[in-house]
Scaffold this motif. Structure first.
Motif, PDB file in Angstrom:
ATOM      1  N   MET A  46      19.565 -13.059  37.033  1.00 38.35           N
ATOM      2  CA  MET A  46      20.632 -12.694  36.113  1.00 38.35           C
ATOM      3  C   MET A  46      20.158 -11.564  35.209  1.00 38.35           C
ATOM      4  SD  MET A  46      22.537 -14.953  33.148  1.00 38.35           S
ATOM      5  CE  MET A  46      23.793 -15.670  34.187  1.00 38.35           C
ATOM      6  N   ARG A  47      21.114 -10.709  34.852  1.00 37.35           N
ATOM      7  CA  ARG A  47      20.855  -9.657  33.869  1.00 37.35           C
ATOM      8  C   ARG A  47      21.757  -9.904  32.669  1.00 37.35           C
ATOM      9  NH1 ARG A  47      19.616  -3.624  33.958  1.00 37.35           N
ATOM     10  NH2 ARG A  47      20.502  -2.876  31.984  1.00 37.35           N
ATOM     11  N   ILE A  48      21.184  -9.814  31.477  1.00 34.09           N
ATOM     12  CA  ILE A  48      21.953  -9.950  30.245  1.00 34.09           C
ATOM     13  C   ILE A  48      21.672  -8.733  29.369  1.00 34.09           C
ATOM     14  CG2 ILE A  48      22.319 -11.290  28.140  1.00 34.09           C
ATOM     15  CD1 ILE A  48      21.629 -13.795  29.683  1.00 34.09           C
ATOM     16  N   ASP A  49      22.726  -8.026  29.002  1.00 40.80           N
ATOM     17  CA  ASP A  49      22.619  -6.880  28.096  1.00 40.80           C
ATOM     18  C   ASP A  49      23.350  -7.203  26.801  1.00 40.80           C
ATOM     19  OD1 ASP A  49      21.316  -4.667  29.716  1.00 40.80           O
ATOM     20  OD2 ASP A  49      22.970  -5.185  31.058  1.00 40.80           O
ATOM     21  N   VAL A  50      22.752  -6.821  25.682  1.00 42.15           N
ATOM     22  CA  VAL A  50      23.361  -7.068  24.378  1.00 42.15           C
ATOM     23  C   VAL A  50      23.554  -5.733  23.667  1.00 42.15           C
ATOM     24  CG1 VAL A  50      23.164  -8.260  22.178  1.00 42.15           C
ATOM     25  CG2 VAL A  50      22.205  -9.301  24.236  1.00 42.15           C
ATOM     26  N   LEU A  51      24.799  -5.435  23.331  1.00 39.25           N
ATOM     27  CA  LEU A  51      25.124  -4.244  22.556  1.00 39.25           C
ATOM     28  C   LEU A  51      25.069  -4.613  21.080  1.00 39.25           C
ATOM     29  CD1 LEU A  51      26.049  -3.414  25.362  1.00 39.25           C
ATOM     30  CD2 LEU A  51      28.076  -2.388  24.353  1.00 39.25           C
ATOM     31  N   THR A  52      24.207  -3.944  20.332  1.00 39.93           N
ATOM     32  CA  THR A  52      23.979  -4.317  18.937  1.00 39.93           C
ATOM     33  C   THR A  52      23.515  -3.122  18.132  1.00 39.93           C
ATOM     34  OG1 THR A  52      22.568  -5.645  17.486  1.00 39.93           O
ATOM     35  CG2 THR A  52      21.654  -5.057  19.613  1.00 39.93           C
ATOM     36  N   LEU A  53      23.783  -3.142  16.842  1.00 42.06           N
ATOM     37  CA  LEU A  53      23.255  -2.131  15.926  1.00 42.06           C
ATOM     38  C   LEU A  53      21.850  -2.486  15.453  1.00 42.06           C
ATOM     39  CD1 LEU A  53      26.439  -1.511  13.735  1.00 42.06           C
ATOM     40  CD2 LEU A  53      25.496   0.006  15.490  1.00 42.06           C
ATOM     41  N   PHE A  54      21.401  -3.706  15.761  1.00 41.31           N
ATOM     42  CA  PHE A  54      20.106  -4.185  15.278  1.00 41.31           C
ATOM     43  C   PHE A  54      19.297  -4.797  16.419  1.00 41.31           C
ATOM     44  CE2 PHE A  54      23.207  -4.361  11.861  1.00 41.31           C
ATOM     45  CZ  PHE A  54      22.584  -3.598  10.885  1.00 41.31           C
ATOM     46  N   PRO A  55      18.876  -3.993  17.394  1.00 35.35           N
ATOM     47  CA  PRO A  55      18.122  -4.532  18.538  1.00 35.35           C
ATOM     48  C   PRO A  55      16.811  -5.205  18.147  1.00 35.35           C
ATOM     49  CG  PRO A  55      18.095  -2.125  18.515  1.00 35.35           C
ATOM     50  CD  PRO A  55      19.103  -2.544  17.506  1.00 35.35           C
ATOM     51  N   GLU A  56      16.246  -4.800  16.987  1.00 39.57           N
ATOM     52  CA  GLU A  56      14.983  -5.396  16.558  1.00 39.57           C
ATOM     53  C   GLU A  56      15.113  -6.880  16.268  1.00 39.57           C
ATOM     54  OE1 GLU A  56      17.052  -3.688  12.902  1.00 39.57           O
ATOM     55  OE2 GLU A  56      16.673  -3.049  14.971  1.00 39.57           O
ATOM     56  N   MET A  57      16.325  -7.361  16.014  1.00 44.87           N
ATOM     57  CA  MET A  57      16.535  -8.784  15.736  1.00 44.87           C
ATOM     58  C   MET A  57      16.223  -9.639  16.959  1.00 44.87           C
ATOM     59  SD  MET A  57      20.063  -8.849  13.480  1.00 44.87           S
ATOM     60  CE  MET A  57      20.071 -10.661  13.427  1.00 44.87           C
ATOM     61  N   PHE A  58      16.294  -9.074  18.150  1.00 43.34           N
ATOM     62  CA  PHE A  58      16.170  -9.855  19.375  1.00 43.34           C
ATOM     63  C   PHE A  58      14.746  -9.926  19.920  1.00 43.34           C
ATOM     64  CE2 PHE A  58      20.553  -8.679  19.055  1.00 43.34           C
ATOM     65  CZ  PHE A  58      21.253  -9.740  19.594  1.00 43.34           C
ATOM     66  N   ALA A  59      13.839  -9.100  19.393  1.00 37.72           N
ATOM     67  CA  ALA A  59      12.495  -9.021  19.965  1.00 37.72           C
ATOM     68  C   ALA A  59      11.797 -10.373  19.998  1.00 37.72           C
ATOM     69  CB  ALA A  59      11.667  -7.995  19.182  1.00 37.72           C
ATOM     70  N   GLY A  60      11.767 -11.058  18.864  1.00 36.79           N
ATOM     71  CA  GLY A  60      11.080 -12.346  18.821  1.00 36.79           C
ATOM     72  C   GLY A  60      11.761 -13.414  19.643  1.00 36.79           C
ATOM     73  N   VAL A  61      13.086 -13.459  19.582  1.00 33.26           N
ATOM     74  CA  VAL A  61      13.840 -14.500  20.300  1.00 33.26           C
ATOM     75  C   VAL A  61      13.733 -14.317  21.814  1.00 33.26           C
ATOM     76  CG1 VAL A  61      16.140 -15.462  20.685  1.00 33.26           C
ATOM     77  CG2 VAL A  61      15.421 -14.837  18.382  1.00 33.26           C
ATOM     78  N   PHE A  62      13.938 -13.099  22.280  1.00 29.86           N
ATOM     79  CA  PHE A  62      13.917 -12.844  23.719  1.00 29.86           C
ATOM     80  C   PHE A  62      12.511 -12.877  24.309  1.00 29.86           C
ATOM     81  CE2 PHE A  62      18.192 -10.387  24.318  1.00 29.86           C
ATOM     82  CZ  PHE A  62      18.863 -11.550  23.995  1.00 29.86           C
ATOM     83  N   GLY A  63      11.494 -12.696  23.461  1.00 31.27           N
ATOM     84  CA  GLY A  63      10.131 -12.658  23.975  1.00 31.27           C
ATOM     85  C   GLY A  63       9.368 -13.956  23.819  1.00 31.27           C
TER      86      GLY A  63
END
Length: 258
Positions: A1-18
């Motif tokens: 699966m591929r999941i893309d998130v469009l956001t103004l704050f991509p840095e918010m996802f670094a810890g959660v996704f990693g």
């Protein structure tokens, strides 16, 4: 699966996704989690993505151009993709959306590509809803600063259902809401802690008795905490009769305590 998130704050996802389950799922090649800053698709020199609403009113509204541009960038090349490949679900996270549930998580887990749109400010240009997205989802009847946290919640719920993500595949099967009920209580060693003992049924080694105990605990907990779920749950006649008796017992007990 591929999941893309469009956001103004991509840095918010670094810890959660990693981290944790999501990080391990990526390491195993089960899912690809990506963020894209839709500010990069603004069509003005100041890279603004919002503007005042027509007709007046408070707050700012996200413009259609950067959102459409970002999604179209992700979809480039799909015209030449293999026949039968499904189009992605494009999901708008907003309070007006369909309430997110375990059933929807299972539905989305069967997809190949998900695109989440995380908004900010007062709202979205309505043309995004009308002509771009396939789904609108809400994680609750409250308003957050943006769609980033809801997108993380939905992503986590979906990815853990993908085959190979969890170490024990039965973990997702037994989760709360998977069968329409709340999950039964869990216990582990020691068998007695500060005088509180593990129920005898769980120590018996009798699998049928254990399953019966767990099912009844699940029914009882659902009745006590989320009784509305029982209206849609698949129950046997025996289970319905047992629940009716439990309701009567509780009603009588409540009357006696008055």
């Amino acid at each position: 699966m591929r999941i893309d998130v469009l956001t103004l704050f991509p840095e918010m996802f670094a810890g959660v996704f990693g981290s944790s389950i999501l990080g391990k799922a990526q390491d195993k090649g089960i899912v690809s989690l990506n963020t894209l800053n839709f500010r990069d698709f603004a069509n003005n020199k100041h890279n603004t993505v919002d503007d005042t609403p027509y007709g007046g009113g408070g707050g700012m509204v996200l413009k259609a151009e950067p959102i459409f541009g970002a999604v179209e960038h992700l979809l480039e090349g799909r015209a030449g993709s293999e026949a039968g490949e499904r189009s992605p679900r494009i999901i708008l996270m907003c309070p007006q959306g369909r309430p997110f549930s375990q059933e929807i998580a299972r539905e989305l887990a069967a997809e190949e590509h998900l695109i989440f749109i995380c908004g900010h400010y007062e709202g979205y240009d309505e043309r995004i809803r009308e002509y771009l997205v396939t789904d609108e989802l809400s994680v609750g009847d409250y308003v957050l600063t943006g769609g980033e946290l809801p997108a993380m919640v939905v992503t986590d719920a979906v990815v853990r259902l993908l085959p190979g993500t969890l170490g024990n595949e039965q973990s997702a099967v037994a989760d709360s809401f998977s069968d329409g009920l709340l999950e039964y209580p869990h216990y582990t060693r020691p068998a007695e802690f500060r005088g509180w003992k593990v129920p005898d049924a769980l120590l018996s080694g009798h699998h049928a008795e254990i399953e019966k105990w767990r099912r009844r605990q699940s029914l009882e907990r659902t009745l006590a905490r989320r009784p509305e779920l029982l209206e849609r749950a698949e129950l046997t006649g025996e289970e319905r009769a047992w629940l009716d008796g439990l309701r009567t017992e509780r009603e009588n007990s409540a009357k006696e305590s008055r």
